[in-house]
Design a protein around this motif. Sequence first.
Motif, PDB file in Angstrom:
ATOM      1  N   ARG A 135       4.866   3.142   7.313  1.00 59.75           N
ATOM      2  CA  ARG A 135       3.856   2.706   6.409  1.00 59.75           C
ATOM      3  C   ARG A 135       4.538   3.478   4.872  1.00 59.75           C
ATOM      4  NH1 ARG A 135      -2.003   1.954   8.338  1.00 59.75           N
ATOM      5  NH2 ARG A 135      -1.679   3.545   6.151  1.00 59.75           N
ATOM      6  N   ARG A 136       3.886   2.793   3.321  1.00 63.55           N
ATOM      7  CA  ARG A 136       4.138   3.133   2.149  1.00 63.55           C
ATOM      8  C   ARG A 136       2.696   3.928   1.781  1.00 63.55           C
ATOM      9  NH1 ARG A 136       8.627  -0.088  -1.282  1.00 63.55           N
ATOM     10  NH2 ARG A 136      10.408  -0.051   0.035  1.00 63.55           N
ATOM     11  N   LEU A 137       2.309   4.607   2.111  1.00 69.55           N
ATOM     12  CA  LEU A 137       1.108   5.134   1.018  1.00 69.55           C
ATOM     13  C   LEU A 137       0.889   5.430  -0.106  1.00 69.55           C
ATOM     14  CD1 LEU A 137      -0.607   7.464   4.529  1.00 69.55           C
ATOM     15  CD2 LEU A 137      -0.579   5.126   4.298  1.00 69.55           C
ATOM     16  N   HIS A 138       0.063   4.595  -0.713  1.00 70.83           N
ATOM     17  CA  HIS A 138      -0.471   5.190  -2.195  1.00 70.83           C
ATOM     18  C   HIS A 138      -0.717   6.052  -2.654  1.00 70.83           C
ATOM     19  CE1 HIS A 138      -2.173   4.482  -5.687  1.00 70.83           C
ATOM     20  NE2 HIS A 138      -1.912   4.082  -6.317  1.00 70.83           N
ATOM     21  N   GLN A 139       0.134   6.398  -3.667  1.00 73.32           N
ATOM     22  CA  GLN A 139      -0.165   8.121  -4.709  1.00 73.32           C
ATOM     23  C   GLN A 139      -0.865   7.461  -5.813  1.00 73.32           C
ATOM     24  OE1 GLN A 139       0.570  10.984  -2.516  1.00 73.32           O
ATOM     25  NE2 GLN A 139      -0.034   9.577  -1.204  1.00 73.32           N
ATOM     26  N   LYS A 140      -1.782   8.740  -5.931  1.00 77.39           N
ATOM     27  CA  LYS A 140      -1.700   8.258  -7.689  1.00 77.39           C
ATOM     28  C   LYS A 140      -1.350   9.251  -8.579  1.00 77.39           C
ATOM     29  CE  LYS A 140      -6.134   9.910 -10.758  1.00 77.39           C
ATOM     30  NZ  LYS A 140      -5.716   9.609 -11.800  1.00 77.39           N
ATOM     31  N   LYS A 170       3.484   1.093 -13.976  1.00 76.13           N
ATOM     32  CA  LYS A 170       4.310  -0.324 -13.517  1.00 76.13           C
ATOM     33  C   LYS A 170       5.002   0.273 -12.330  1.00 76.13           C
ATOM     34  CE  LYS A 170       2.147  -2.807 -16.839  1.00 76.13           C
ATOM     35  NZ  LYS A 170       0.985  -3.298 -16.505  1.00 76.13           N
ATOM     36  N   HIS A 171       4.884   0.635 -12.198  1.00 75.09           N
ATOM     37  CA  HIS A 171       5.596   1.377 -10.214  1.00 75.09           C
ATOM     38  C   HIS A 171       4.850   1.638  -9.468  1.00 75.09           C
ATOM     39  CE1 HIS A 171       9.692   0.503 -12.768  1.00 75.09           C
ATOM     40  NE2 HIS A 171      10.100  -0.041 -11.413  1.00 75.09           N
ATOM     41  N   PHE A 172       5.133   1.050  -8.406  1.00 74.73           N
ATOM     42  CA  PHE A 172       3.771   1.485  -7.172  1.00 74.73           C
ATOM     43  C   PHE A 172       4.507   2.603  -6.713  1.00 74.73           C
ATOM     44  CE2 PHE A 172       3.004   1.773  -2.773  1.00 74.73           C
ATOM     45  CZ  PHE A 172       0.991   1.157  -2.777  1.00 74.73           C
ATOM     46  N   LYS A 173       4.059   4.105  -6.788  1.00 73.78           N
ATOM     47  CA  LYS A 173       3.344   5.268  -5.831  1.00 73.78           C
ATOM     48  C   LYS A 173       3.129   5.504  -5.013  1.00 73.78           C
ATOM     49  CE  LYS A 173       3.470  10.280  -7.869  1.00 73.78           C
ATOM     50  NZ  LYS A 173       3.208  11.463  -8.684  1.00 73.78           N
ATOM     51  N   TRP A 174       4.144   6.114  -4.482  1.00 73.07           N
ATOM     52  CA  TRP A 174       3.698   6.569  -2.952  1.00 73.07           C
ATOM     53  C   TRP A 174       4.994   7.187  -1.569  1.00 73.07           C
ATOM     54  CZ3 TRP A 174       8.198   5.119   0.594  1.00 73.07           C
ATOM     55  CH2 TRP A 174       9.404   5.109   0.300  1.00 73.07           C
ATOM     56  N   LYS A 175       4.478   7.821  -0.840  1.00 76.19           N
ATOM     57  CA  LYS A 175       5.208   8.196   0.094  1.00 76.19           C
ATOM     58  C   LYS A 175       5.484   8.114   1.549  1.00 76.19           C
ATOM     59  CE  LYS A 175       1.383  11.477   2.039  1.00 76.19           C
ATOM     60  NZ  LYS A 175       0.908  12.673   2.216  1.00 76.19           N
ATOM     61  N   PRO A 176       5.784   8.144   2.659  1.00 78.99           N
ATOM     62  CA  PRO A 176       6.367   7.038   3.420  1.00 78.99           C
ATOM     63  C   PRO A 176       5.503   7.751   4.401  1.00 78.99           C
ATOM     64  CG  PRO A 176       8.145   8.254   2.778  1.00 78.99           C
ATOM     65  CD  PRO A 176       7.330   8.623   1.805  1.00 78.99           C
ATOM     66  N   GLN A 177       4.606   7.887   4.988  1.00 78.00           N
ATOM     67  CA  GLN A 177       4.441   7.669   6.068  1.00 78.00           C
ATOM     68  C   GLN A 177       4.222   6.837   7.714  1.00 78.00           C
ATOM     69  OE1 GLN A 177       0.151   8.602   6.502  1.00 78.00           O
ATOM     70  NE2 GLN A 177       0.137   9.324   8.304  1.00 78.00           N
ATOM     71  N   GLY A 178       5.685   7.438   8.342  1.00 74.24           N
ATOM     72  CA  GLY A 178       6.367   6.484   9.879  1.00 74.24           C
ATOM     73  C   GLY A 178       6.486   4.980   8.672  1.00 74.24           C
TER      74      GLY A 178
END
Length: 192
Positions: free
Chosen positions: A89-94, A79-87
């Motif tokens: 943008r937010r890149l999806h993480q599994k 239910k919460h979007f997992k991501w890492k910052p790249q500049g």
Amino acid sequence: MEQPGLGLEPSRGGQQSPAHELIPQTPNLSRLRDAAAGCRACDLYKTGTQTVFGAGAEHAAVEEAGIDRTRVYITNAVKHFKWKPQGKRRLHQKPNAAEISACRPWLDSEIALVKPRILVLLGATAAQALLGRDFRVSLQRGQFIERPGLPLMMATVHPSSILRAPDDESREIEMQAFVQDLKRLAQRVKGS
């Protein structure tokens, strides 16, 4: 302890996830969505700006497969979007297994309320949330799967994986295979 009416095993090795305590006594989708927004059962809430709960945009592939989008409920296993910052943008993480397990009570409650005839599990996270860590979409996509206490299921790729294909030709091949999976699903629904 099993969840009422589903016959599902609790998450976290036999203990209920803290999310289980947040499920409203008399849930409906609106109350469930509101309660999930306050979930702190895993660390994803710390970077999540909102929960991704029981909503979705129309997908052309669904229509191409002959599925009436108005009769489809789309949700997320986590239910919460997992991501890492790249500049900027937010890149999806599994999500990891603990994060998937922490969200399982929300998914179980949605299934209990919606009472779907068939579940379509889009991608590894959704498939492994309900079918276990050893399930491989790459090996078992498009197959109908029965498990006690759950509706009939079919796993296929997540549409975002098609967009990550290396070139236009590969994307087209992957999209055709995805639509074929959905057409098999539509035929099964019409036949039942």
